[in-house]
Design a protein around this motif. Structure first.
Motif, PDB file in Angstrom:
ATOM      1  N   ILE A  48       0.796  -1.180  -0.040  1.00 47.08           N
ATOM      2  CA  ILE A  48       0.192   0.046  -0.026  1.00 47.08           C
ATOM      3  C   ILE A  48       0.828   1.373  -0.076  1.00 47.08           C
ATOM      4  N   GLN A  49       2.056   1.210   0.455  1.00 42.02           N
ATOM      5  CA  GLN A  49       2.964   2.448   0.204  1.00 42.02           C
ATOM      6  C   GLN A  49       3.454   2.667  -0.851  1.00 42.02           C
ATOM      7  N   VAL A  50       3.402   1.992  -2.040  1.00 39.87           N
ATOM      8  CA  VAL A  50       3.662   2.085  -3.234  1.00 39.87           C
ATOM      9  C   VAL A  50       2.272   2.036  -4.112  1.00 39.87           C
ATOM     10  N   GLY A  52       9.781   4.355  12.725  1.00 42.14           N
ATOM     11  CA  GLY A  52       9.761   5.277  11.750  1.00 42.14           C
ATOM     12  C   GLY A  52       9.266   4.645  10.639  1.00 42.14           C
ATOM     13  N   CYS A  53       8.904   5.507   9.458  1.00 42.52           N
ATOM     14  CA  CYS A  53       8.067   4.610   8.300  1.00 42.52           C
ATOM     15  C   CYS A  53       8.621   5.636   7.136  1.00 42.52           C
ATOM     16  N   LEU A  54       8.644   4.728   6.067  1.00 41.63           N
ATOM     17  CA  LEU A  54       9.049   5.479   4.684  1.00 41.63           C
ATOM     18  C   LEU A  54       7.785   6.553   4.296  1.00 41.63           C
ATOM     19  N   SER A  55       6.617   6.270   4.894  1.00 42.27           N
ATOM     20  CA  SER A  55       5.626   7.213   4.583  1.00 42.27           C
ATOM     21  C   SER A  55       5.405   8.245   5.358  1.00 42.27           C
ATOM     22  N   GLN A 109       4.736  -6.441  12.712  1.00 38.83           N
ATOM     23  CA  GLN A 109       3.435  -5.923  13.192  1.00 38.83           C
ATOM     24  C   GLN A 109       3.217  -4.453  12.556  1.00 38.83           C
ATOM     25  N   HIS A 110       4.246  -3.733  12.448  1.00 35.29           N
ATOM     26  CA  HIS A 110       4.212  -2.278  11.892  1.00 35.29           C
ATOM     27  C   HIS A 110       3.632  -2.516  10.527  1.00 35.29           C
ATOM     28  N   GLU A 111       4.347  -3.513   9.580  1.00 35.26           N
ATOM     29  CA  GLU A 111       3.808  -3.528   8.152  1.00 35.26           C
ATOM     30  C   GLU A 111       2.515  -4.170   8.141  1.00 35.26           C
ATOM     31  N   ILE A 112       2.129  -5.016   9.016  1.00 33.48           N
ATOM     32  CA  ILE A 112       0.691  -5.780   8.989  1.00 33.48           C
ATOM     33  C   ILE A 112      -0.087  -4.826   9.224  1.00 33.48           C
ATOM     34  N   ASP A 113      -0.044  -3.662  10.160  1.00 36.75           N
ATOM     35  CA  ASP A 113      -0.857  -2.565  10.307  1.00 36.75           C
ATOM     36  C   ASP A 113      -1.200  -1.945   9.198  1.00 36.75           C
ATOM     37  N   HIS A 114       0.101  -1.612   8.134  1.00 30.70           N
ATOM     38  CA  HIS A 114      -0.420  -0.985   7.216  1.00 30.70           C
ATOM     39  C   HIS A 114      -1.336  -1.552   6.342  1.00 30.70           C
ATOM     40  N   LEU A 115      -1.526  -2.921   6.347  1.00 32.30           N
ATOM     41  CA  LEU A 115      -2.304  -3.603   5.475  1.00 32.30           C
ATOM     42  C   LEU A 115      -3.697  -3.525   5.879  1.00 32.30           C
TER      43      LEU A 115
HETATM   44 ZN    ZN Z   1       5.544   2.096   7.868  1.00 35.17          ZN
END
Ligand code: ZN
Length: 169
Positions: A50-52, A93-96, A135-141
């Motif tokens: 989703i970040q792309v 942190g987060c690339l977004s 957990q951080h990345e699954i949250d993005h989903l």
């Molecule tokens: Zn992130």
């Protein structure tokens, strides 16, 4: 491989819920390559599709240390089966959300079921940085960002800052 533009806060795309991937085909493999390339270029240690801008349940992680060989990991349709009561805190942190960091407390260990890039179901018991990253990345989903765990005041300040930056751009 193609470096894709990153979706940045406050883009509403980041709040979209991603859908499962039905089949690991060439398009999925190509997307995973592009996501890894984009993550390495940023640079970052984790990236969700989703970040792309692609609302599919896939994420990539690489936690190799400087000077070590790359260790790309691809997780398709990841699902947390169990979380520990024990918790640990990491500065995230987060690339977004570039250049913003905050301490977030999460379960220290998680058991995650996923499909690998060969289309095979796997289970990983993660702890330490991998547990936090998953957990951080699954949250993005699920359209969730790490700033959702900080105080409302801090979150509103971050969103305001990025909204202003976007208006200037
Ligand atoms: Zn992130």
């Amino acid at each position: 491989m193609t470096i894709k533009p990153l979706i940045i806060l406050p883009d509403p795309v980041l709040r979209q819920v991603s859908s499962p991937i039905a089949q690991v085909d060439d398009a999925v493999r190509k997307l995973s390559d592009d996501m890894l390339e984009t993550m390495y270029d940023a640079p970052g240690i984790g990236l969700a599709a989703i970040q792309v801008g692609i609302p599919k349940q896939m994420l990539v992680i690489d936690l190799h240390k400087e000077g070590e060989e790359k260790q790309p990991q691809i997780f398709i349709n990841p699902e947390i089966l169990r979380s520990s009561d024990e918790r640990s805190a990491y500065e995230e942190g987060c690339l977004s959300i570039p250049d913003y960091y905050a301490e977030v407390e999460r379960p220290a260990k998680v058991t995650v079921k996923y499909v690998d890039i060969a289309g095979k179901e796997q289970i990983v018991e993660a702890e330490g940085l991998l547990a936090t990253c998953l957990q951080h990345e699954i949250d993005h989903l699920n359209g969730v960002l790490f700033i959702d765990y900080i105080s409302r005041l801090k979150r509103e300040m971050v969103i305001k800052k990025f909204t202003k930056a976007k208006m200037r751009a």
